[in-house]
Design a protein around this motif. Sequence first.
Motif, PDB file in Angstrom:
ATOM      1  N   ALA A   1       1.307  -1.076  -0.058  1.00 23.81           N
ATOM      2  CA  ALA A   1       0.244  -0.353   0.496  1.00 23.81           C
ATOM      3  C   ALA A   1       0.657   1.790   0.211  1.00 23.81           C
ATOM      4  CB  ALA A   1      -0.830   0.226   1.311  1.00 23.81           C
ATOM      5  N   LEU A   2       2.040   1.198   0.776  1.00 22.49           N
ATOM      6  CA  LEU A   2       2.393   2.866   0.295  1.00 22.49           C
ATOM      7  C   LEU A   2       3.355   2.443  -0.703  1.00 22.49           C
ATOM      8  CD1 LEU A   2       4.508   1.880   3.742  1.00 22.49           C
ATOM      9  CD2 LEU A   2       2.446   3.834   3.887  1.00 22.49           C
ATOM     10  N   ARG A   3       3.806   1.603  -1.399  1.00 24.74           N
ATOM     11  CA  ARG A   3       4.066   1.763  -2.907  1.00 24.74           C
ATOM     12  C   ARG A   3       3.122   2.974  -3.574  1.00 24.74           C
ATOM     13  NH1 ARG A   3       4.559   0.334  -7.750  1.00 24.74           N
ATOM     14  NH2 ARG A   3       2.886  -1.993  -6.784  1.00 24.74           N
ATOM     15  N   ARG A   4       2.321   1.870  -3.257  1.00 27.41           N
ATOM     16  CA  ARG A   4       0.693   2.620  -4.211  1.00 27.41           C
ATOM     17  C   ARG A   4       0.673   4.420  -4.234  1.00 27.41           C
ATOM     18  NH1 ARG A   4       0.569  -2.254  -4.329  1.00 27.41           N
ATOM     19  NH2 ARG A   4      -0.188  -3.316  -6.287  1.00 27.41           N
ATOM     20  N   LEU A   5       0.936   4.552  -2.787  1.00 26.54           N
ATOM     21  CA  LEU A   5       1.132   5.927  -1.553  1.00 26.54           C
ATOM     22  C   LEU A   5       1.774   6.408  -1.977  1.00 26.54           C
ATOM     23  CD1 LEU A   5      -1.368   4.809   1.077  1.00 26.54           C
ATOM     24  CD2 LEU A   5      -2.085   6.206  -0.872  1.00 26.54           C
ATOM     25  N   VAL A   6       2.117   7.265  -3.339  1.00 21.98           N
ATOM     26  CA  VAL A   6       3.383   7.121  -3.970  1.00 21.98           C
ATOM     27  C   VAL A   6       3.627   9.108  -3.193  1.00 21.98           C
ATOM     28  CG1 VAL A   6       4.666   9.358  -6.061  1.00 21.98           C
ATOM     29  CG2 VAL A   6       2.938   6.292  -6.038  1.00 21.98           C
ATOM     30  N   LYS A   7       2.860   9.761  -2.691  1.00 26.92           N
ATOM     31  CA  LYS A   7       2.935  11.202  -1.872  1.00 26.92           C
ATOM     32  C   LYS A   7       2.861  10.738  -0.308  1.00 26.92           C
ATOM     33  CE  LYS A   7       4.028  14.562  -5.262  1.00 26.92           C
ATOM     34  NZ  LYS A   7       5.494  15.466  -4.799  1.00 26.92           N
ATOM     35  N   ARG A   8       3.749  10.779   0.504  1.00 29.61           N
ATOM     36  CA  ARG A   8       3.373  10.966   1.547  1.00 29.61           C
ATOM     37  C   ARG A   8       3.946  11.919   3.127  1.00 29.61           C
ATOM     38  NH1 ARG A   8       5.431   5.926  -0.364  1.00 29.61           N
ATOM     39  NH2 ARG A   8       7.406   6.328   0.590  1.00 29.61           N
ATOM     40  N   ILE A   9       2.828  12.243   2.529  1.00 30.20           N
ATOM     41  CA  ILE A   9       2.625  14.152   3.128  1.00 30.20           C
ATOM     42  C   ILE A   9       2.705  14.259   5.166  1.00 30.20           C
ATOM     43  CG2 ILE A   9       2.101  17.014   3.313  1.00 30.20           C
ATOM     44  CD1 ILE A   9       0.740  15.689   0.139  1.00 30.20           C
ATOM     45  N   TYR A  10       3.296  14.315   5.870  1.00 31.63           N
ATOM     46  CA  TYR A  10       4.093  14.908   7.601  1.00 31.63           C
ATOM     47  C   TYR A  10       2.964  15.684   7.641  1.00 31.63           C
ATOM     48  CZ  TYR A  10       4.557  15.056  11.817  1.00 31.63           C
ATOM     49  OH  TYR A  10       5.139  15.056  13.187  1.00 31.63           O
ATOM     50  N   ILE A  11       2.058  15.533   8.443  1.00 35.21           N
ATOM     51  CA  ILE A  11       0.571  17.475   8.669  1.00 35.21           C
ATOM     52  C   ILE A  11       0.906  17.498  10.714  1.00 35.21           C
ATOM     53  CG2 ILE A  11      -1.794  18.163   9.166  1.00 35.21           C
ATOM     54  CD1 ILE A  11      -0.739  17.678   6.426  1.00 35.21           C
ATOM     55  N   PRO A  12       1.438  18.190  10.575  1.00 35.10           N
ATOM     56  CA  PRO A  12       2.450  18.250  11.751  1.00 35.10           C
ATOM     57  C   PRO A  12       1.596  18.572  12.950  1.00 35.10           C
ATOM     58  CG  PRO A  12       3.636  19.823  10.476  1.00 35.10           C
ATOM     59  CD  PRO A  12       2.978  19.209   9.663  1.00 35.10           C
ATOM     60  N   LEU A  13       2.093  19.301  14.125  1.00 34.69           N
ATOM     61  CA  LEU A  13       1.329  20.065  15.687  1.00 34.69           C
ATOM     62  C   LEU A  13       1.896  21.503  14.910  1.00 34.69           C
ATOM     63  CD1 LEU A  13       2.282  18.562  18.440  1.00 34.69           C
ATOM     64  CD2 LEU A  13       0.283  17.904  17.354  1.00 34.69           C
ATOM     65  N   PRO A  14       0.558  22.302  14.886  1.00 31.93           N
ATOM     66  CA  PRO A  14       0.729  23.575  14.268  1.00 31.93           C
ATOM     67  C   PRO A  14       2.258  24.751  14.172  1.00 31.93           C
ATOM     68  CG  PRO A  14      -0.710  23.097  15.426  1.00 31.93           C
ATOM     69  CD  PRO A  14      -0.959  22.238  15.832  1.00 31.93           C
ATOM     70  N   GLU A  15       2.344  25.224  14.061  1.00 29.29           N
ATOM     71  CA  GLU A  15       3.800  26.194  14.373  1.00 29.29           C
ATOM     72  C   GLU A  15       2.845  27.330  15.157  1.00 29.29           C
ATOM     73  OE1 GLU A  15       5.861  26.392  11.056  1.00 29.29           O
ATOM     74  OE2 GLU A  15       6.717  24.598  11.221  1.00 29.29           O
TER      75      GLU A  15
END
Length: 292
Positions: A173-187
């Motif tokens: 599944a990770l191979r197919r989800l090419v873009k993996r975007i981290y949504i961090p805690l708000p600065e």
Amino acid sequence: MADRILNEVVVDKPSVTWADVVGLDGAKRALQEIVILPTLRPELFTGLRAPAKGVLLFGPPGTGKTMLAKAVAYESKATFFSISASTLTSKFVGEGEKMVRCLFQIARQLQPAVIFIDEIDSILTERRESEHEASRRLKTEFLLQFDGLGTNADDRLLVLAATNRPQELDEAALRRLVKRIYIPLPEIETRGALFEALLRDHRHALSRADLGKLLRATEGYSGSDITALAREASLGPIRELGAKLMSTKAEDIRPIQLKDFIAALRTIRPSVSPASIAQFEEWNRSMGTHGS
């Protein structure tokens, strides 16, 4: 089965725009490239410029992943499908795989389309020998429909997924989800913009200095934590009235003050531990899409 998908899974465009999502500029820019622009100018995004077929939004709970998906549904002109584990599972053997196949067939007929899977870890966890056969077949069918032999490279179909537990996802599944975007805690800047947005329609007596104290005190809070904090603080002036509440006019209730937030901070605590943040950051360094 098709009627069930069209009635339960295809969603009307939510009234959430990019402007409603405070901060997260990197994630919004990436989604603009992957979803919005290709639907508006498809002739430009072909060949090497073809957009990614799969995007994973991961990070701590309450940081705005589902909110981003709602904004994508509103801003794009694509047909938007929203599914969960309950949509695809069934007590009948083989029903789940048929539902997955039907879902992708309808999405291809109505393309451009976006299939949004919230909490994807409930569907595509790592496959193990000890798991139930029906669950394993469901995952296999999903992966085949996502990017298998029968798929077409020209399909304008995007799978947008969100999770709080990216480390549990299957490698296929990770191979197919090419873009993996981290949504961090708000600065701190994002927290300030969020407080301003939450207090915009309410009377308050917070000065710039008060807001600065509040921003320092909310280090480590998620977006949903800050919303809960503001809700709790907004009740301070009402609680202060006590028995006089029923006879007091709305315009005579005092504005929200810093002391209300200080009292709320004793009740509303951060929902994400530093250890969890460290795990997300480590996974982002090893598996995430850098620079997004």
